[in-house]
Design an enzyme around this catalytic site. Sequence first.
Site: not given
Length: 488
Positions: A122, A438
């Site tokens: 990510c 994240h």
Amino acid sequence: MPSTRIAVKWGAKTYDVDVDLDGTGAALRATLASLTGVPVDRVKVTGLRGGRPLADDTDLRTCGLEDLARRNKRLMMFGSTATIEAPATAVKFVEDLPERERDAAAAGDEFRPGMVNLGNTCYANSVLQCLRACAGLRETVAGWTAEDGGRGRGTAALTSALRDVFGDVERAREAVMPVRFLNVLRQMHPQFAQHGPGGVPMQQDAEECWSAVMHALSTETPDEMKRLFGIGMRRELKCSESGETRNEESIEYSLKCNITIEVNHVTEGFRIALNDTRELRSEALGRDAVFEGASKISSLPEYLTTQLVRFFYKADIRAKAKILRAVTFPITLDAYEFCTDELKAELDPARKLKLKREDDAATQRMNEKKAALEGAKEESSDTAMGDAPASSAATSDVAPVSTAPEPEVDPLEGTRLTGFYDLIAVLTHKGRSADSGHYVSWVKHDNGSWTQFDDEKQIPTTEEEVLKLKGGGDHHMSYILCYKARKI
């Protein structure tokens, strides 16, 4: 019939597949579906030349399959044989969708595909989406060609991979897999190839990935990158003991925002980061001495990148820790106060012109409003008194001729820097450490709409939601901000 045999890995199994090079991607996907039992519409293949996805209309001659076979390289296949349950609710028409999904469907070309997370990637996906928001960079990379083919230069390979990813996103209608980009990035910078327990790729720092891309691009296209992202910095230091001064010039590719307990807004963090105290060799004193001073911006780029310095190494836990403090940021950033006096003098004429145009526009709006009110009063009076006589202009057969001179064309229109920058992308992080959590990107489109790119997912959002990414908790918080110069 020209053909080649290529190895295809799916899960723990590897298949040797004879491929008809005159065929298309649809034929290869059908072959793989028959071998694995994966429904053909779920077959996804990576490892093709340029990191391109295998689509039904892909020309297999252009995918580099023969070269892969010669080098004993394998393709990777993804797809599940699991049965998909029927949806619990009936399919809805666009007008029946929730507001956010309706906005996404209506966004059309502004709604670009996301990128597949290939195992804690990510950080790279978010960097790519934010960089792609810079139209000037897209144009530069699209027109770039490596000298001598770029053989032996990792920076050329990474620039080429970036160009291919941007092209894939432009053409794709489903999530893109940036396989080649990640492979080249990991070859150039081995830290991005680290694996954790179970062989799973480790999460990496998005800012380090951003810097790696900036380094590659500035090596391959130095002049363009200086114009697009290079921040000219002038550092002036002075030793109070000896009176000596040191002046330095440099090009930076991001403006740092240091975060302390006193910092509530990015501009306060800029001021701290631009102040500088160093211990340098003093020739007058014959020993090291303290030099103090500050840096100022001596030239401004097309895109101003700012990094909120949220991560630091904490010795007691031997890991990166994160500063969660809320730090607000503006939709429009004014860099004027951080510039040298010479640069301010260059910006002043454009800033005065901008202010004049805003005042003229405000005056025009006021006059139009006043005229509308007076017209409404006259109409009301005429209605009360009966039909008003027709005006001479209305009864005349000759149209009035304007004697106003044609406005002169300004050759500099749209090229003057003002020092004002408009936010076009935000890269955020959620979690307590750079080695976990994240990353997500939030991108503004040309039509003013915003999209949150969470790997494959595209979520329409608003400017108000973007401004909430200031931090202060466990929600996504800004880490890198990208602004575009407002010119006049």
